[in-house]
Structures are given as C-alpha cells and as structure tokens.
Design a protein around this motif. Structure first.
Motif, PDB file in Angstrom:
ATOM      1  N   LEU A  27       0.861  -1.177   0.008  1.00  0.00           N
ATOM      2  CA  LEU A  27      -0.222   0.015   0.046  1.00  0.00           C
ATOM      3  C   LEU A  27       0.848   1.230  -0.042  1.00  0.00           C
ATOM      4  O   LEU A  27       0.153   2.168  -0.716  1.00  0.00           O
ATOM      5  CB  LEU A  27      -0.837   0.006   1.182  1.00  0.00           C
ATOM      6  N   ALA A  28       2.159   1.122   0.522  1.00  0.00           N
ATOM      7  CA  ALA A  28       2.872   2.455   0.612  1.00  0.00           C
ATOM      8  C   ALA A  28       3.418   2.841  -0.690  1.00  0.00           C
ATOM      9  O   ALA A  28       3.562   3.958  -1.229  1.00  0.00           O
ATOM     10  CB  ALA A  28       4.277   1.997   1.436  1.00  0.00           C
ATOM     11  N   ILE A  29       3.413   1.927  -1.664  1.00  0.00           N
ATOM     12  CA  ILE A  29       3.784   2.199  -3.109  1.00  0.00           C
ATOM     13  C   ILE A  29       2.519   2.979  -3.804  1.00  0.00           C
ATOM     14  O   ILE A  29       2.794   3.686  -4.450  1.00  0.00           O
ATOM     15  CB  ILE A  29       3.913   0.896  -3.911  1.00  0.00           C
ATOM     16  N   PHE A  30       1.134   2.685  -3.197  1.00  0.00           N
ATOM     17  CA  PHE A  30       0.196   3.213  -3.824  1.00  0.00           C
ATOM     18  C   PHE A  30       0.390   4.813  -3.552  1.00  0.00           C
ATOM     19  O   PHE A  30       0.099   5.832  -3.973  1.00  0.00           O
ATOM     20  CB  PHE A  30      -1.098   2.485  -3.555  1.00  0.00           C
ATOM     21  N   PHE A  31       0.847   4.983  -2.132  1.00  0.00           N
ATOM     22  CA  PHE A  31       0.802   6.469  -1.777  1.00  0.00           C
ATOM     23  C   PHE A  31       1.814   7.215  -2.287  1.00  0.00           C
ATOM     24  O   PHE A  31       1.726   8.394  -2.785  1.00  0.00           O
ATOM     25  CB  PHE A  31       0.996   6.382  -0.150  1.00  0.00           C
ATOM     26  N   GLN A  32       2.972   6.574  -2.747  1.00  0.00           N
ATOM     27  CA  GLN A  32       4.048   7.122  -3.596  1.00  0.00           C
ATOM     28  C   GLN A  32       3.332   7.590  -5.023  1.00  0.00           C
ATOM     29  O   GLN A  32       3.665   8.557  -5.543  1.00  0.00           O
ATOM     30  CB  GLN A  32       5.114   6.256  -3.676  1.00  0.00           C
ATOM     31  N   ALA A  33       2.525   6.522  -5.434  1.00  0.00           N
ATOM     32  CA  ALA A  33       2.214   7.072  -6.643  1.00  0.00           C
ATOM     33  C   ALA A  33       0.956   8.059  -6.600  1.00  0.00           C
ATOM     34  O   ALA A  33       1.123   9.155  -7.393  1.00  0.00           O
ATOM     35  CB  ALA A  33       1.260   5.892  -7.224  1.00  0.00           C
TER      36      ALA A  33
END
Length: 391
Positions: A27-33
């Motif tokens: 999910l952290a990757i989603f926040f980076q996006a």
C-alpha cells in the motif's frame, strides 16, 4: 453453508495477517503514486477503497466458489509503474489504461490462453522488466538517508532484525516501528487519525495511445508474469489444481468496475498468498479456503474505513513512505533479479531490459517499461534466437 463447519481461528488469523502485510508494504507504493500524481486525500481515499473492495469481492467470491484459499490484491508492480509515469500521465488517462488492461486480461482469462501467452514471453525479459520497475524503489531507501538519516537507518536496522527473527510478520512490525520512529524522531502527529468512512469518487476515463502503450500493456505483462504466474504456482505448490481461467476472469471483471474509482488491476496475490495456503492456516487443505474468505472480509473492512488508512499515511513524512515501500519490495527485487540472472540463455537481453526499464526515462512520450520490453525483445531475437536456414 459449509463455511460454518469449516471455520477456524488459524484460518481467520491467516486472512487477517495477509491483509495487514498488504497494508503494511504494497500500500505504501500506492501512496507514492498518489504523491507523484499530486492528488487530494479524498481521491486517495477513493483509490484505497477501490483496491480494497476489488480484493475483497474477488477473494470472497473465488474462495467460496472454488473452495480454495484464493487471495487477491492489487498489482504491486503495476502500482510501482504508476510512480514512474505520473504526473506526465493524467488520472483520467490512467483509468482508461486500467480499463484497457482489464479487458485484455479478461479475454486472456475466458479464452483459457494464459499458459500459451506466458510461454511466448521469455522469462528473463519479464523478470528483468519487473526488476527494473522495482529497482527505483530500492534506491529510494538510501536516497532518504540524505534528508532523514536517523529514521531511514532505524527502519533499515528494524527490517533486517525482523526479517531474521520473524520473516512472516516483518512488514507488519516494520510498519509499527516506522510509525513510532516517525513520531518520536521526526515529530509526525497522529492527532488527525480517526475512524473515517470512505466516499468513492467516479473518475471519467480517457483513452490515449500514450497511456495504452506506457501503462496498459506493461500493466498486463507485469500482472500476468509478476502476479498471476507466481500466484498460481503458489496454489499448485500447496496442492490445489484449480485452473487459472476462473481466477483470471473474476479478477479482471472486478478490475473493470473498480477502475472507475481509481482502483488499479486486481490480481491473484503472489506475496501474501503463501500465508493463507500454508499449514498454519489449517492442517486440512480443504478447509483453508476459509482463510481466503477471511482475507476478503478484512479487505472489505479496510475499504469501508479507507479514510482512516489515508489519514494515517498522510500524517507521516513522505520519506517514511519511500523507505517503507523500498524495504517492502526488497524481496520482490531479489526474486526478479535472481530469476533473470538464472536465465543464462538470454542473460544479455535481460540485462538490457533491466537497464532500459530502470533508467526511468521516456522517449516519444512512452515510459521506460515499454521501451525496456522493446529493447529486450529486439536483443533477444537478434542475439539469442535460433533462426532456421532454408535453401
């Protein structure tokens, strides 16, 4: 219903842990996006709602229908691809690409051509593309050392310790440790975190060739090779002979609906699936499907309270998200580098794919993942393919 008889605490626990791991790392990757696209918290909430509901519905339906612990999630490598394309790509174009990818995967699913298509893609090229996409996140961990050295070092040490002592729960413990360090060392405040219901927001899709070639096609490739292929392998290893057709079909149909609210492609999980298919979920393989159902139920709860999840992540430093995402992907980077390095028959073509993809550059408006595949396929055919001589 049979599930009342098959219910067990270990199965429910396995489903809960799998969701925690997903929310702790991928999910952290989603926040980076989201940070790359510079979207609002309200839109980010819609994104989290969509990917959670997509995983919930598909996982529950498939697990109950097939009586197999089918754990679905959002495409982590696909989300990583987003970070490299925003803000050059609009949110409307991204949704159009999601729909295109969902349609292509649906056709692959209903025609039962998954295995045939996978055989057409050189394994080293596919793994190298994924490694190139994820590589930038690993680098981000050490870039963060410049701005938040204490936080980054603390999280790196915590990751190594937890990975050694308790690998299954390492990401969950890393998330908790990282939050504590962010609050204690960087002055982050959690006062704004409270129970908040999600409000999905409809996004009008827009189709462009740029989005199709830079996002939709690479998204299909990474979903098939990075999620469905290893995910099905995990089910096979656990002794389940379920065909890929119903799983791919249901996941793609779910993806088509959630795309309108910002949800990226729903896929079979490759990282968390092992938690719900192992003996820890239940000694009897025929009763482990309950773990897949429980996983879906906890995703459903996460989707309903997506606003709370967004409030937690947005209250923490951007560097925290970068370090968490990078460390969460170390395992995926390792497995993909190992996979393409093992393909000695076309290693040079794979390395070219990796370098081109990891460059993060664009040409003719198309992203590096697209060009990585093009360069790799060209190198593979010129350097390694055997041509028949006629005469």
């Amino acid at each position: 219903m049979r599930i009342h008889k098959d219910w067990s605490v270990p199965a429910i626990t396995a489903g809960f842990v799998a969701v925690l791991v997903s929310y702790s790392g991928p999910l952290a990757i989603f926040f980076q996006a989201a940070q790359s696209a510079d979207i609002s918290s309200a839109m980010m909430t819609s994104w989290v709602w969509a990917i959670s509901i997509g995983a919930a519905v598909s996982g529950i339906v498939l697990s109950l229908w097939l009586k197999v612990p089918v754990v679905t999630a959002w495409s982590a490598p696909g989300t990583a691809l987003l970070v490299t394309l925003f803000p050059g790509l609009s949110l409307n174009e991204a949704v159009g690409a999601y729909l295109t990818a969902a349609l292509i995967i649906f056709v692959i699913g209903v025609t039962g051509s998954f295995d045939r298509i996978i055989r057409l893609i050189p394994p080293g090229i596919a793994s190298a593309m994924m490694a190139g996409i994820l590589f930038q996140f690993g680098v981000g961990v050490f870039v963060a050392l410049e701005s938040v050295p204490t936080l980054a070092v603390g999280m790196i040490i915590a990751y190594l310790v937890f990975k050694r002592l308790t690998p299954r729960y390492s990401l969950v413990l890393l998330l908790a440790t990282g939050v504590a360090l962010a609050v204690g060392l960087e002055g982050a405040s959690l006062e704004g975190v409270s129970l908040q219901l999600a409000e999905p927001q409809f996004i009008r899709p827009e189709w462009t060739w740029n989005a199709t070639l830079s996002l939709a096609i690479p998204l299909v490739l990474v979903s098939l090779t990075g999620q469905f292929l290893p995910g099905m392998a995990i089910l096979r290893t656990a002794g389940y002979t379920t065909p890929a057709k119903p799983i791919i079909t249901v996941a793609s149909l779910t993806s088509f609906i959630t795309a309108f609210f910002g949800g990226i492609t729903t896929v079979i999980a490759a990282i968390t699936a092992a938690i719900c298919t192992s003996k820890e979920a239940h000694e009897d393989p025929e009763k482990r499907y309950v773990a897949g159902v429980a996983n879906g139920v906890f995703y459903l709860i996460g989707g309903v309270f997506a606003g709370t999840i967004v409030a937690l992540f947005t209250s923490l430093p951007a560097e925290f998200i970068a370090v968490l995402a990078g460390l969460a992907l170390i395992g995926a980077i390792t497995s993909n580098v190992s996979a393409f390095a093992a393909e000695k028959s076309h290693l040079e073509a794979s390395v070219m794919t990796f370098i081109a993809t990891a460059s993060g550059g664009s040409f003719l408006g198309l992203g590096s993942a697209f060009w990585g595949v093009v360069v790799g396929a060209l190198a593979y055919n010129v350097l390694h393919r055997r041509f028949r001589h006629t005469g």
